[in-house]
Design an enzyme around this catalytic site. Structure first.
Site, PDB file in Angstrom:
ATOM      1  N   CYS A   2       0.887  -1.171   0.080  1.00 12.23           N
ATOM      2  CA  CYS A   2      -0.178  -0.050  -0.003  1.00 12.23           C
ATOM      3  C   CYS A   2       0.843   1.081   0.106  1.00 12.23           C
ATOM      4  CB  CYS A   2      -0.777   0.051   1.304  1.00 12.23           C
ATOM      5  SG  CYS A   2      -1.833  -1.342   1.566  1.00 12.23           S
ATOM      6  N   ARG A  14       1.245   1.606  -5.872  1.00 14.44           N
ATOM      7  CA  ARG A  14       1.462   0.557  -4.886  1.00 14.44           C
ATOM      8  C   ARG A  14       0.289  -0.030  -4.604  1.00 14.44           C
ATOM      9  NH1 ARG A  14       6.107   1.514  -2.206  1.00 14.44           N
ATOM     10  NH2 ARG A  14       5.507   0.051  -0.451  1.00 14.44           N
ATOM     11  N   TRP A  61      -3.937  -1.662  -1.498  1.00 14.83           N
ATOM     12  CA  TRP A  61      -4.007  -2.755  -2.051  1.00 14.83           C
ATOM     13  C   TRP A  61      -4.656  -3.910  -1.256  1.00 14.83           C
ATOM     14  CZ3 TRP A  61      -1.250  -7.610  -2.612  1.00 14.83           C
ATOM     15  CH2 TRP A  61      -1.389  -8.232  -3.739  1.00 14.83           C
ATOM     16  N   ASN A  96       1.515  -0.154   5.901  1.00 15.48           N
ATOM     17  CA  ASN A  96       1.803  -1.253   4.706  1.00 15.48           C
ATOM     18  C   ASN A  96       2.479  -2.222   5.211  1.00 15.48           C
ATOM     19  OD1 ASN A  96       2.729  -2.014   2.245  1.00 15.48           O
ATOM     20  ND2 ASN A  96       4.423  -0.921   2.325  1.00 15.48           N
ATOM     21  N   GLY A  97       1.848  -3.462   4.903  1.00 13.48           N
ATOM     22  CA  GLY A  97       2.556  -4.735   5.319  1.00 13.48           C
ATOM     23  C   GLY A  97       1.376  -5.781   5.690  1.00 13.48           C
ATOM     24  N   GLU A 138       8.129 -12.980 -21.588  1.00  9.89           N
ATOM     25  CA  GLU A 138       7.960 -11.652 -21.198  1.00  9.89           C
ATOM     26  C   GLU A 138       6.747 -11.162 -21.986  1.00  9.89           C
ATOM     27  OE1 GLU A 138       8.481 -10.116 -18.704  1.00  9.89           O
ATOM     28  OE2 GLU A 138       8.362  -7.958 -19.170  1.00  9.89           O
ATOM     29  N   LYS A 185       3.489  -9.458 -20.488  1.00  8.00           N
ATOM     30  CA  LYS A 185       3.011  -8.113 -20.552  1.00  8.00           C
ATOM     31  C   LYS A 185       1.709  -8.129 -21.287  1.00  8.00           C
ATOM     32  CE  LYS A 185       5.423  -6.483 -18.899  1.00  8.00           C
ATOM     33  NZ  LYS A 185       6.283  -6.556 -17.891  1.00  8.00           N
ATOM     34  N   GLU A 239      -1.214  -9.142 -18.737  1.00  5.68           N
ATOM     35  CA  GLU A 239      -1.045  -8.328 -17.497  1.00  5.68           C
ATOM     36  C   GLU A 239      -1.847  -6.903 -17.724  1.00  5.68           C
ATOM     37  OE1 GLU A 239       2.925  -6.742 -16.709  1.00  5.68           O
ATOM     38  OE2 GLU A 239       2.489  -6.409 -14.648  1.00  5.68           O
ATOM     39  N   HIS A 273       3.429 -30.905 -28.937  1.00  2.81           N
ATOM     40  CA  HIS A 273       3.108 -31.742 -27.781  1.00  2.81           C
ATOM     41  C   HIS A 273       2.078 -31.556 -27.143  1.00  2.81           C
ATOM     42  CE1 HIS A 273       7.271 -33.913 -28.605  1.00  2.81           C
ATOM     43  NE2 HIS A 273       7.691 -32.630 -28.870  1.00  2.81           N
ATOM     44  N   LYS A 304       2.151  -2.290  -8.216  1.00  4.45           N
ATOM     45  CA  LYS A 304       3.482  -2.000  -8.725  1.00  4.45           C
ATOM     46  C   LYS A 304       4.435  -3.149  -7.819  1.00  4.45           C
ATOM     47  CE  LYS A 304       6.611  -0.540 -11.321  1.00  4.45           C
ATOM     48  NZ  LYS A 304       6.854  -1.291 -12.508  1.00  4.45           N
TER      49      LYS A 304
HETATM   50  O1  M6R Z   1       9.936  -4.921  -8.069  1.00  5.83           O
HETATM   51  P1  M6R Z   1      10.222  -6.571  -8.633  1.00  5.83           P
HETATM   52  O2  M6R Z   1      11.023  -6.542  -9.897  1.00  5.83           O
HETATM   53  O3  M6R Z   1      10.665  -7.546  -7.605  1.00  5.83           O
HETATM   54  O4  M6R Z   1       9.016  -7.017  -9.215  1.00  5.83           O
HETATM   55  C1  M6R Z   1       8.621  -8.080  -9.565  1.00  5.83           C
HETATM   56  C2  M6R Z   1       7.200  -8.517 -10.038  1.00  5.83           C
HETATM   57  O5  M6R Z   1       6.292  -8.162  -9.466  1.00  5.83           O
HETATM   58  C3  M6R Z   1       7.077  -7.600 -11.477  1.00  5.83           C
HETATM   59  O6  M6R Z   1       8.024  -7.472 -12.354  1.00  5.83           O
HETATM   60  C4  M6R Z   1       5.822  -7.640 -12.218  1.00  5.83           C
HETATM   61  O7  M6R Z   1       5.687  -9.069 -12.537  1.00  5.83           O
HETATM   62  C5  M6R Z   1       5.416  -6.850 -13.291  1.00  5.83           C
HETATM   63  N1  M6R Z   1       4.123  -6.011 -12.886  1.00  5.83           N
HETATM   64  C6  M6R Z   1       5.341  -7.419 -14.375  1.00  5.83           C
HETATM   65  O8  M6R Z   1       5.191  -6.328 -15.371  1.00  5.83           O
END
Ligand code: M6R
Length: 609
Positions: free
Chosen positions: A2, A27, A74, A100-101, A482, A486, A489, A505, A604
């Site tokens: 958060c 966040r 969050w 936060n936590g 990746e 993306k 997501e 397969h 994030k």
């Molecule tokens: O801050 P980090 O690199 O440790 O974050 C890891 C993942 O949470 C982050 O890469 C996430 O997969 C992204 N939202 C992907 O775009």
């Protein structure tokens, strides 16, 4: 995970809090709230939904007062709702808390507090903290907080105020980030630096297990045992504008377009200007240290994990050290086979990802050396690792990681070359070629970004489909993973990546007429094989977009469309391929009318398990 913000000074607190929260929405953004102290009483305004909902309410009914705390949430414990939004108060509204936590023993605390007559208004773990303060109240806020903390297990960054002690705010950090912004006649607390940059550049990052007493006149720091500690603020030199959208429709688009600069900055000082030598001066390792490594475990999550997959190929190819790439949430609960010569390489953009941090701590506890690649200098990962390679991507705000990935790749290539050279494992000519090719990457990325309008058109067509497949072999497959992440997501379209040779397969059964397939064909050693795999999906009438090198003369014969990327050595192909994949995801998301920078259910920085 958060966002927390707090203000104490002469300005209208509501304005500072809303401005700070707007920088922290990455966040978490399922609800937001503020508590402002005015004439001895707290005024709370909280609402489910985006920060704009809260801002609209406060515009209609502004809150007076120049001291307050705010939060963007969050959800972890308790669904997103007005009641579960922070700040939380005790029974008599004598204390307010933002958090936060995760308070791990909150159920136990809650039962105990309820048995003592406390009434809970939310389902959150955080509310227990407010009631604990009420329970432990000694007449002194700091003393009360320290007592209450003794009852709490878990991770927290907390912002706390008491109605009985106007003019004071407490900030505490344990396993969740918190910074103090130091102004003149005003002070701030926040989960991240951009939240305070509009007002001050003097920042102190609270250390693990530190508590700060913040007033308008000053800040004092203590351990959780109440022992005063000296703290040294530093001056933030990067520009606040860097954290803003700078004319782009979305942070993601801006961050995609910042990649040439981010790569240039990450290479700077690590490649001699004439492009002849690779160095990582911040490591300063000896040959003996490099030779001592028997194996490397790369540990990360999400996009950073995908960067690790490219890193494995880079390190194994150049340095000939065996590498395993592990997902941090799995690794932390395994009993990995390591020796005292195994290097643990953690990758994290934020440097605060809970699973990655836990894996780092586990590795250090086992006695392993930890090298971190991170984008945030003062982050927990950066501070707890033995060695750090910083990716100079600048603040990444969009939830979808873009420039962080590219710069992680650069850092991994540099590291692979650095260790290879120290171990004498590689032909110096190959390193010269690599150094030269790396210097040319930023310019090639600029060229590649010019293809955005073509990709926008393709993305519009693809976004009408509910599936997409990303295929490749070797490094092309690593990037495909990746690209698919993306795409899913932010477009919310089901997307999967496959090693192209694996299709037959099972997955080939999913290929139907018109389904979008993105196929990458940059790896010379498997070029023919990749084209055969493309023909397999084409024979099932898939709609194939290929990503191939400029000058490729064969691929276009087997696919519907080819997007040509500027040529570099196949080893560096991921740095080129990722840009069209990011743009494809971006435009598909836009075409679907999604909130690109804040995709549903995601945040994030994942600072909880
Ligand atoms: O801050 P980090 O690199 O440790 O974050 C890891 C993942 O949470 C982050 O890469 C996430 O997969 C992204 N939202 C992907 O775009």
């Amino acid at each position: 995970m958060c966002g927390i913000v707090g203000y104490i000074g002469k300005r209208r607190a509501q304005d500072v809090l809303l401005s700070g929260l707007s920088k922290l929405e990455y966040r978490g953004y399922d609800s937001a709230g503020v508590a402002i102290l005015h004439e001895g009483a707290f005024q709370l305004e909280k609402s489910v939904g985006r920060l704009s909902v809260l801002a609209d309410r406060l515009e209609v009914d502004p809150l007076a007062g120049s001291q307050g705390i705010g939060h963007t949430r969050w959800a972890t414990h308790g669904r997103p709702s007005d009641a579960n939004a922070h700040p939380h108060a005790d029974c008599s509204s004598a204390f307010v808390v933002v958090h936060n936590g995760i308070i791990e023993n909150y159920l136990e605390l809650r039962d105990d507090l309820m048995a003592r007559g406390h009434q809970f208004a939310s389902e959150t773990d955080t509310e227990a903290v407010a009631h604990l303060l009420e329970e432990h109240w000694t007449g002194d806020l700091m003393e009360t907080v320290l007592r209450a903390l003794r009852d709490i297990r878990g991770a927290y960054a907390l912002g706390i105020m008491a109605a009985a002690e106007p003019g004071k705010m407490i900030a505490v950090r344990k396993h969740s980030p918190l910074v103090i912004g130091i102004g003149e006649g005003e002070n701030f607390i926040a989960s991240d630096i951009p939240a305070v940059l509009e007002y001050t550049r003097n920042v102190y990052i609270l250390e693990e297990g530190e508590l700060a007493v913040v007033t308008a006149a000053g800040v004092s720091c203590f351990t959780l045992e109440g022992v005063p500690v000296d703290y040294k603020p530093f001056r933030v030199t990067w520009d606040a504008v860097a954290a803003e959208k700078g004319g782009y429709a979305h942070f993601m688009k801006k961050e995609i377009h910042e990649q040439p600069k981010a790569v240039r900055d990450t290479l700077s000082g690590r490649l001699l200007d004439d492009g002849t030598r690779i160095d990582l001066p911040e490591l300063g390792w000896s040959e003996a240290m490099a030779l001592d490594i028997d194996r490397i475990h790369i540990v990360a999550c999400g996009t950073s994990y995908h960067a690790g997959l490219v890193g494995k190929v880079a390190i194994e190819t150049l340095a000939r050290i065996p590498v395993d790439v592990e997902i941090a949430s799995e690794y932390r609960y395994r009993n990995p086979i390591v020796t005292d010569r195994t290097l643990i390489l953690v990758i994290s953009q934020s440097g605060e990802t809970a699973d990655t941090l836990a894996a780092l701590r586990g590795a250090r506890a086992r006695g392993n050396r930890v090298l971190a690649i991170t984008n945030v200098v003062g982050s927990s990962v950066a501070r707890e690792a033995d060695d750090v390679i910083v990716t100079w991507a600048g603040p990444e705000i969009s939830v979808a990681s873009t420039k962080a990935y590219t710069t992680q790749l650069v850092a991994l290539y540099l590291f692979a070359a650095y260790v290879a050279k120290l171990r004498g494992a590689v032909d110096p000519q190959a390193l010269l070629t690599l150094a030269h090719e790396l210097t040319e990457i930023p310019e090639k990325l600029e060229e590649l970004l010019d293809t955005a309008p073509v990709i926008e058109e393709i993305a519009r067509e693809f976004s009408a489909w509910s599936d997409a497949f990303f295929l490749g072999r070797g490094l092309d497959y690593a990037v495909a993973l990746e690209g698919a992440l993306k795409y899913k997501e932010i477009s919310y379209i089901h997307a999967e990546a496959y090693p192209a040779g694996e299709l037959k397969h099972g997955t080939l059964a999913l290929i139907v007429e018109g389904v979008p397939v993105v196929a990458m064909v940059t790896q010379d050693d498997v070029y023919e094989k990749s084209l055969s795999n493309i023909k397999e999906v084409k024979a099932r009438d898939a709609h194939v977009l290929a990503l191939a090198w400029a000058g490729d003369t064969q691929t276009h014969k087997s696919v519907d469309r080819v997007l040509y990327v500027p040529r570099t050595i196949p080893f560096l192909a991921p740095l080129m391929l990722i840009v069209p994949l990011q743009l494809l995801a971006y435009y598909a998301s836009v075409a679907r009318g999604n909130d690109v920078d804040k995709p549903r259910n995601l945040a994030k920085s994942v600072t909880v398990e």
